[in-house]
Design an enzyme around this catalytic site. Structure first.
Site, PDB file in Angstrom:
ATOM      1  N   SER A 294      -7.985  -5.478  -1.880  1.00 41.61           N
ATOM      2  CA  SER A 294      -7.650  -6.625  -1.042  1.00 41.61           C
ATOM      3  C   SER A 294      -8.920  -7.458  -0.781  1.00 41.61           C
ATOM      4  O   SER A 294      -9.526  -7.952  -1.747  1.00 41.61           O
ATOM      5  CB  SER A 294      -6.983  -6.137   0.248  1.00 41.61           C
ATOM      6  OG  SER A 294      -6.267  -7.159   0.876  1.00 41.61           O
TER       7      SER A 294
ATOM      8  N   ASP B  76       3.682  -6.349  -4.317  1.00 38.30           N
ATOM      9  CA  ASP B  76       2.430  -6.512  -3.578  1.00 38.30           C
ATOM     10  C   ASP B  76       2.364  -7.864  -2.866  1.00 38.30           C
ATOM     11  O   ASP B  76       2.855  -8.874  -3.381  1.00 38.30           O
ATOM     12  CB  ASP B  76       1.257  -6.418  -4.567  1.00 38.30           C
ATOM     13  CG  ASP B  76      -0.017  -5.884  -3.971  1.00 38.30           C
ATOM     14  OD1 ASP B  76      -0.338  -6.265  -2.828  1.00 38.30           O
ATOM     15  OD2 ASP B  76      -0.690  -5.092  -4.643  1.00 38.30           O
TER      16      ASP B  76
ATOM     17  N   HIS C 118       1.332  -2.837  -1.247  1.00 39.36           N
ATOM     18  CA  HIS C 118      -0.076  -3.234  -1.165  1.00 39.36           C
ATOM     19  C   HIS C 118      -1.046  -2.052  -1.158  1.00 39.36           C
ATOM     20  O   HIS C 118      -2.253  -2.254  -1.297  1.00 39.36           O
ATOM     21  CB  HIS C 118      -0.289  -4.096   0.089  1.00 39.36           C
ATOM     22  CG  HIS C 118      -1.581  -4.838   0.112  1.00 39.36           C
ATOM     23  ND1 HIS C 118      -2.003  -5.656  -0.919  1.00 39.36           N
ATOM     24  CD2 HIS C 118      -2.571  -4.900   1.055  1.00 39.36           C
ATOM     25  CE1 HIS C 118      -3.176  -6.185  -0.611  1.00 39.36           C
ATOM     26  NE2 HIS C 118      -3.548  -5.735   0.574  1.00 39.36           N
TER      27      HIS C 118
END
Length: 298
Positions: free
Chosen positions: A111, A252, A279
């Protein structure tokens, strides 16, 4: 979900007048393979939700750390908003690598960690980097905002209204809004129940120490309103010249559009999607995640 193991080394590296807390799984003096450094998300979270890397990659030395302002690294609640920059975190990463004396290593960023990893690589701050994994990440913030809003549009209309009304009124600290956020994280971010304790812990940390997250991303769950709002490195990705894996989950928040710039602009890139994952694929489908990453790192 793979069991977490305890780090073999817990220490702190001096960084300017501060300290970076780091955690090593394995023995750097005994390994023949390059260590794998993991960069956590946020910005403003902590390393703990990546701790199962130690079990997922038992033949690799794993290095995790809490980025400055978070976890067991130096907390700076009174630092001005101008203190929290991408450059600061690139410097911190390079400093940790130098402190550990690493001449060759692999890097996986999740991320925001993927954003940081890409930035550091583009800037030439990581001369010992061998291979790069950009995991559930993005190259321009606009794509992330669009992806999150698209996912929000698939949720129950009543839940959507709770988000819209409270964000409009500035009452995101209300119990109703927080309960809706918990539902969002369960169904969209994590994708399975119960939500792992390591995920609850990182969000609890961010709520207790919101300086970094609030400054750089903002406290909205659905739109970046912080200093990263206009962040975009898509036109710089051609500078990444190490083998790179673009990895995301099928469902995601880091959507196909978020990853498209990596695939189109990095010369030596592979792309993988983990079926049915959200995610945090390393928690949802750990064996599949580990297999994909290890095959790339060979």
């Amino acid at each position: 979900m793979a069991e977490e193991i305890k780090p073999t080394t817990v220490a702190k590296a001096p960084f300017k007048e501060y300290e970076t807390a780091y955690y090593i799984y394995g023995d750097l003096t005994q390994t023949k393979s390059p260590p794998l450094i993991g960069l956590h998300g946020g910005p403003g979270l902590v390393h703990g939700y990546l701790a199962n890397f130690g079990a997922l990659f038992p033949n690799r030395v794993i290095i995790l750390y809490d980025q400055l302002g978070n976890g067991n690294s130096t907390l700076l609640p009174k630092a001005p908003s101008t203190f929290w920059t991408v450059e600061l975190f690139v410097e911190e990463l390079a400093n940790l690598i130098s402190h550990l004396g690493l001449n060759s290593f692999d890097l996986i960023g999740h991320s925001w960690g993927g954003m940081l990893a890409a930035e550091a690589t583009i800037r030439g701050a990581l001369p010992g980097l061998r291979k790069l994994v950009i995991y559930s990440s993005l190259a321009r913030m606009r794509n992330w905002d669009e992806s999150v809003l698209n996912l929000l549009g698939t949720m129950d209309p009543e839940l959507q209204n709770i988000f819209y009304e409270h964000e409009k009124a500035g009452t995101t600290d209300s119990p109703e809004y927080q309960e809706a956020v918990n539902t969002w994280r369960e169904k969209v971010v994590v994708g399975f129940t119960p939500v792992p304790g390591c995920i609850l812990d990182v969000f609890a940390h961010a709520e207790k120490n919101p300086q970094v997250l609030g400054t750089m991303y903002g406290l909205s769950e659905f739109e970046c309103k912080g200093t990263l709002k206009n962040w975009d490195i898509s036109d710089q990705l051609h500078k990444i010249n190490v083998p790179t894996l673009s990895l995301r989950g099928q469902f995601d928040e880091a959507s196909a559009e978020c990853h498209r710039p990596f695939i189109e602009n990095i010369k030596n890139v592979k792309h993988a999607i983990i079926k049915d994952a959200h995610h945090v694929a390393h928690l949802q489908f750990p064996e599949t995640f580990a297999q994909v990453v290890l095959e790339f790192l060979l």
